[in-house]
Design an enzyme around this catalytic site. Structure first.
Site, PDB file in Angstrom:
ATOM      1  N   GLY A  15       0.837  -1.217   0.000  1.00  0.00           N
ATOM      2  CA  GLY A  15       0.000   0.000   0.000  1.00  0.00           C
ATOM      3  C   GLY A  15       0.865   1.259   0.000  1.00  0.00           C
ATOM      4  O   GLY A  15       1.861   1.322   0.707  1.00  0.00           O
ATOM      5  N   ARG A  76       0.955  -5.072  -5.324  1.00  0.00           N
ATOM      6  CA  ARG A  76       1.094  -6.254  -4.462  1.00  0.00           C
ATOM      7  C   ARG A  76       1.223  -7.418  -5.436  1.00  0.00           C
ATOM      8  O   ARG A  76       0.232  -7.823  -6.043  1.00  0.00           O
ATOM      9  CB  ARG A  76      -0.127  -6.430  -3.563  1.00  0.00           C
ATOM     10  CG  ARG A  76      -0.401  -5.218  -2.646  1.00  0.00           C
ATOM     11  CD  ARG A  76      -1.524  -5.547  -1.677  1.00  0.00           C
ATOM     12  NE  ARG A  76      -2.163  -4.363  -1.106  1.00  0.00           N
ATOM     13  CZ  ARG A  76      -1.769  -3.752   0.015  1.00  0.00           C
ATOM     14  NH1 ARG A  76      -0.730  -4.190   0.670  1.00  0.00           N
ATOM     15  NH2 ARG A  76      -2.420  -2.703   0.473  1.00  0.00           N
ATOM     16  N   ASP A 107       6.012  -5.386   6.034  1.00  0.00           N
ATOM     17  CA  ASP A 107       6.611  -6.700   6.280  1.00  0.00           C
ATOM     18  C   ASP A 107       6.709  -7.558   5.015  1.00  0.00           C
ATOM     19  O   ASP A 107       7.693  -8.270   4.818  1.00  0.00           O
ATOM     20  CB  ASP A 107       5.784  -7.466   7.330  1.00  0.00           C
ATOM     21  CG  ASP A 107       6.103  -6.986   8.745  1.00  0.00           C
ATOM     22  OD1 ASP A 107       7.123  -6.301   8.925  1.00  0.00           O
ATOM     23  OD2 ASP A 107       5.315  -7.303   9.658  1.00  0.00           O
ATOM     24  N   THR A 129       4.322   2.534   5.600  1.00  0.00           N
ATOM     25  CA  THR A 129       2.917   2.106   5.640  1.00  0.00           C
ATOM     26  C   THR A 129       2.157   3.010   6.601  1.00  0.00           C
ATOM     27  O   THR A 129       2.684   3.356   7.667  1.00  0.00           O
ATOM     28  CB  THR A 129       2.747   0.628   6.078  1.00  0.00           C
ATOM     29  OG1 THR A 129       1.393   0.431   6.518  1.00  0.00           O
ATOM     30  CG2 THR A 129       3.659   0.237   7.227  1.00  0.00           C
ATOM     31  N   ASP A 131      -0.109   2.190   8.420  1.00  0.00           N
ATOM     32  CA  ASP A 131      -0.584   1.415   9.577  1.00  0.00           C
ATOM     33  C   ASP A 131       0.300   1.522  10.826  1.00  0.00           C
ATOM     34  O   ASP A 131      -0.119   1.152  11.908  1.00  0.00           O
ATOM     35  CB  ASP A 131      -0.716  -0.066   9.208  1.00  0.00           C
ATOM     36  CG  ASP A 131      -1.829  -0.317   8.218  1.00  0.00           C
ATOM     37  OD1 ASP A 131      -2.687   0.566   8.048  1.00  0.00           O
ATOM     38  OD2 ASP A 131      -1.840  -1.403   7.590  1.00  0.00           O
ATOM     39  N   ASP A 133       2.648  -0.372  11.671  1.00  0.00           N
ATOM     40  CA  ASP A 133       2.650  -1.707  12.284  1.00  0.00           C
ATOM     41  C   ASP A 133       3.940  -2.486  12.036  1.00  0.00           C
ATOM     42  O   ASP A 133       3.929  -3.715  12.020  1.00  0.00           O
ATOM     43  CB  ASP A 133       1.429  -2.508  11.802  1.00  0.00           C
ATOM     44  CG  ASP A 133       1.436  -2.740  10.303  1.00  0.00           C
ATOM     45  OD1 ASP A 133       2.233  -2.082   9.594  1.00  0.00           O
ATOM     46  OD2 ASP A 133       0.660  -3.589   9.828  1.00  0.00           O
ATOM     47  N   ARG A 175      -6.326  -3.101   9.004  1.00  0.00           N
ATOM     48  CA  ARG A 175      -6.968  -4.430   9.028  1.00  0.00           C
ATOM     49  C   ARG A 175      -6.529  -5.229  10.240  1.00  0.00           C
ATOM     50  O   ARG A 175      -7.324  -5.868  10.894  1.00  0.00           O
ATOM     51  CB  ARG A 175      -6.598  -5.203   7.761  1.00  0.00           C
ATOM     52  CG  ARG A 175      -7.705  -5.240   6.749  1.00  0.00           C
ATOM     53  CD  ARG A 175      -7.496  -6.321   5.717  1.00  0.00           C
ATOM     54  NE  ARG A 175      -6.351  -6.078   4.876  1.00  0.00           N
ATOM     55  CZ  ARG A 175      -6.405  -5.661   3.615  1.00  0.00           C
ATOM     56  NH1 ARG A 175      -7.564  -5.423   3.057  1.00  0.00           N
ATOM     57  NH2 ARG A 175      -5.311  -5.481   2.911  1.00  0.00           N
TER      58      ARG A 175
HETATM   59  O1  F6P Z   1      -1.453  -1.570   4.742  1.00  0.00           O
HETATM   60  C1  F6P Z   1      -1.987  -0.341   4.462  1.00  0.00           C
HETATM   61  C2  F6P Z   1      -3.469  -0.449   4.196  1.00  0.00           C
HETATM   62  O2  F6P Z   1      -3.924   0.840   3.854  1.00  0.00           O
HETATM   63  C3  F6P Z   1      -4.312  -1.031   5.323  1.00  0.00           C
HETATM   64  O3  F6P Z   1      -4.608  -0.131   6.346  1.00  0.00           O
HETATM   65  C4  F6P Z   1      -5.525  -1.482   4.580  1.00  0.00           C
HETATM   66  O4  F6P Z   1      -6.188  -2.490   5.288  1.00  0.00           O
HETATM   67  C5  F6P Z   1      -4.965  -1.990   3.284  1.00  0.00           C
HETATM   68  O5  F6P Z   1      -3.741  -1.309   3.099  1.00  0.00           O
HETATM   69  C6  F6P Z   1      -5.846  -1.766   2.083  1.00  0.00           C
HETATM   70  O6  F6P Z   1      -5.228  -2.316   0.980  1.00  0.00           O
HETATM   71  P1  F6P Z   1      -5.669  -2.088  -0.533  1.00  0.00           P
HETATM   72  O7  F6P Z   1      -5.070  -0.792  -0.980  1.00  0.00           O
HETATM   73  O8  F6P Z   1      -5.070  -3.240  -1.261  1.00  0.00           O
HETATM   74  O9  F6P Z   1      -7.148  -2.043  -0.570  1.00  0.00           O
END
Ligand code: F6P
Length: 328
Positions: A15, A76, A107, A129, A131, A133, A175
């Site tokens: 992301g 991804r 990660d 990120t 997050d 995290d 998430r």
């Molecule tokens: O990891 C970052 C993040 O924004 C999370 O908070 C979220 O759950 C996820 O990516 C959403 O991913 P995508 O952009 O693939 O919908």
């Protein structure tokens, strides 16, 4: 024998996060300063597999720090999970004459770097990120910008829920991690904050704080829910309606939180981390994740970093519980 790095490939993966561009700029300019060539790999591991790259020089990253998103695009990659994809990516690195890679992401990005380190490349990860995290680092690029974006939206929502005397259930990203929810919840003075790390007792954690606010005279209620909370914002709103009969509305903030101009905190963290990544490579180090610990920038072995776990900041959690009136 110390490995001399002559050409680095930099990429963003997973992301996107505000500040990733500032990190790219820092990697490129630090490399140039150290006499190392730098090229950008576009679309993360997907681009490594397909040889999708762009040469980067001093001028090509000019004015980049203030821009959201990532100029290198991100993805991804499913293909990179297979051995065949990893072999193709390693061949691209060989063809482009890369000695080292700097991957900006989470990660999953760092795990991918380890596969390429096995093929003889020097690799460094930078935590990027929203997050926040990444266990080895107290801070990840994008967190502050995402929290500020969410906060701005929530402040606007508060005006309308106050006028209509409603309950607003706002879902923020995360998430598996509740750092954004917790931070934003404290900052906006939420009635309730729900995170995936904690099991929910509806009576204690939701109904009682709303009741206490109502008894104190308040007629609007702000409930912040992390994406990963069971049932999500709609599930939580349903329960609130059943238990309190309040006029309840759901707002999912979604990807807006990943966009926008990075804050000064993100630009600075990204710039330091980019510098540190290249410095480590120039020193002959590999398989490290750049990390922030307090006010210091340091690094961890990637293997070790991936075994570490990160909980919510206990102080912030206690403050949130205290201010929402939950018995500790
Ligand atoms: O990891 C970052 C993040 O924004 C999370 O908070 C979220 O759950 C996820 O990516 C959403 O991913 P995508 O952009 O693939 O919908």
């Amino acid at each position: 024998m110390e490995k001399h790095v002559r050409r680095i490939g930099v990429f963003t993966s997973g992301g996107d996060a505000p500040g990733m561009n500032a990190a790219i700029r820092s990697v490129v300019r630090t490399s140039i300063h150290m006499g190392i060539e730098c090229i950008g790999i576009r679309r993360g591991y997907h681009g490594l597999i397909n040889g999708d790259f762009i040469p980067l020089d001093f001028g090509s990253v000019s004015g980049l720090s203030r821009r959201g998103g990532t100029m290198l695009y991100t993805a991804r990659s499913e293909d990179f999970k297979a051995k065949e994809g990893q072999a193709k990516a390693a061949s691209t690195c060989k063809l482009l004459g890369l000695d080292a890679l700097v991957g900006i992401g989470g990660d999953g990005t760092f795990r991918g770097l380890l596969c390429l380190a096995d093929q003889g490349l020097s690799v460094i990860g930078i935590p990027g990120t929203i997050d926040n995290d990444i266990a080895c680092s107290s801070y990840t690029i994008g967190f502050d910008s995402a929290c500020n974006t969410a906060l701005e939206c929530i402040d606007k929502l508060r005006d309308t829920i106050q006028s209509h005397e409603r309950c607003s259930v706002v879902e923020v990203m995360g998430r598996r991690a509740g750092h954004v929810a917790l931070n934003v919840g404290v900052a906006c003075g939420a009635t309730v904050v729900l995170v995936p790390e904690q099991e929910i007792d509806y009576e204690t954690d939701v109904v009682e704080p709303i009741r206490r606010c109502r008894l104190s005279g308040q007629t609007h209620f702000m409930v912040i829910v992390a994406e990963g909370v069971e049932g999500g914002a709609y599930g939580v709103a349903q329960k609130i309606k059943e238990e309190t009969s309040l006029d309840t509305r759901v707002t999912i903030l979604g990807h807006v939180q990943r966009g926008g101009t990075p804050t000064s905190r993100d630009r600075i963290a990204a710039t330091y981390m980019g510098y540190e990544a290249v410095r480590l490579l120039a020193e002959g180090q590999s398989c490290r994740v750049v990390a922030k610990q307090g006010n210091e920038y340091t690094s961890f072995d990637i293997h070790e970093a991936l075994t570490m776990t990160k909980g919510l900041d206990p102080q912030t959690y206690t403050v949130m519980r205290t201010l929402t009136g939950i018995q500790q």
